[in-house]
Motif scaffolding. Structure first.
Motif: not given
Length: 252
Positions: A94-100
């Motif tokens: 989820v962290m990657e998704a938000a940063n992306r």
């Protein structure tokens, strides 16, 4: 960054909190204070000029083809379009998704605040400003100091830790006008029912404490909650400044 055999089996937090071992550890603690201080200085220095920001929490184990990942990416985009920097723990899922999502908006700001762990975890590829911390409490300070709200997507112990710490800070007045949004009503529903039955039902919290939490499945609503609290904070700050100016101008 350490990988493979270079990853230490222990962490700085473990060594800081350990009470076992020879007495020379006692004499090393003052030097640890200097290292802790340096982490605060580094964090404050790197993040001081961030625009308004929102921290997004969620599981590092969320696969890239899951609905939660898609929601996190959509959320990151919506926050960036509304002028907010997106801060995460810098990891995958989820962290990657938000940063992306934040990087997919022109001018979007994507930040990752990582933590030393006893297993390998690299900063995700969508972090544009990343800081790795040794100590959890320093990292937590940065999340709160540089965010105007928290949004939690489905996650595990780490997400719950940050969630309840944020709620405690708001409940006790340590931070003000600080919205906490839970995205994923099906995931969070059981927890909310337990809070109502076991905490509110036995007098462990006050009825108004439930108002500290917003549960939604709608990205637009989550952003709206953040923006409304942000505006309320700005109005309160302006009122305080006017009151101070009026007091200074009042004839003696």
């Amino acid at each position: 960054m350490l990988r493979g055999k270079m990853v230490d089996e222990g962490t700085h937090d473990q060594r800081l909190l350990a009470r076992q071992g020879p007495a020379d550890w006692v004499h090393m603690d003052p030097w640890r204070v200097m290292r802790i201080q340096s982490e605060f200085v580094e964090g404050f220095g790197q993040l001081a000029e961030l625009p308004r920001a929102v921290t997004v929490f969620g599981s590092a184990r969320t696969p890239g083809d899951s609905p939660d990942y898609a929601m996190g990416r959509e959320l990151g985009t919506a926050l960036a379009r509304s002028g907010y920097a997106v801060i995460t723990g810098g990891g995958p899922g989820v962290m990657e998704a938000a940063n992306r999502g934040a990087t997919e908006v022109e001018g979007g700001v994507s930040v990752g605040l990582g933590i030393e762990l006893p297993f390998e975890q690299r900063m995700n590829d969508y972090v544009e400003l990343g800081i790795e911390f040794r100590y959890f409490f320093v990292r937590k300070t940065m999340f709160v100091k540089y965010s105007c709200g928290f949004i939690a997507l489905p996650g595990g112990f780490g997400t719950l830790d940050e969630l309840f710490e944020a709620l405690t800070l708001v409940q006790t007045g340590k931070v003000t006008s600080f919205p906490v949004v839970l995205m994923g009503s099906e995931f969070w529903g059981g927890l909310l029912e337990w809070i109502k039955a076991s905490l509110l039902g036995t007098g462990k919290i006050a009825p108004q404490d439930l108002d500290l939490i917003t549960v939604t499945d709608d990205v637009d609503e989550a952003v709206r909650v953040i923006m409304e609290a942000d505006r309320a904070r700005s109005v309160a700050t302006w009122d305080e400044e006017q009151a101070v100016e009026a007091q200074v101008a009042e004839p003696q």
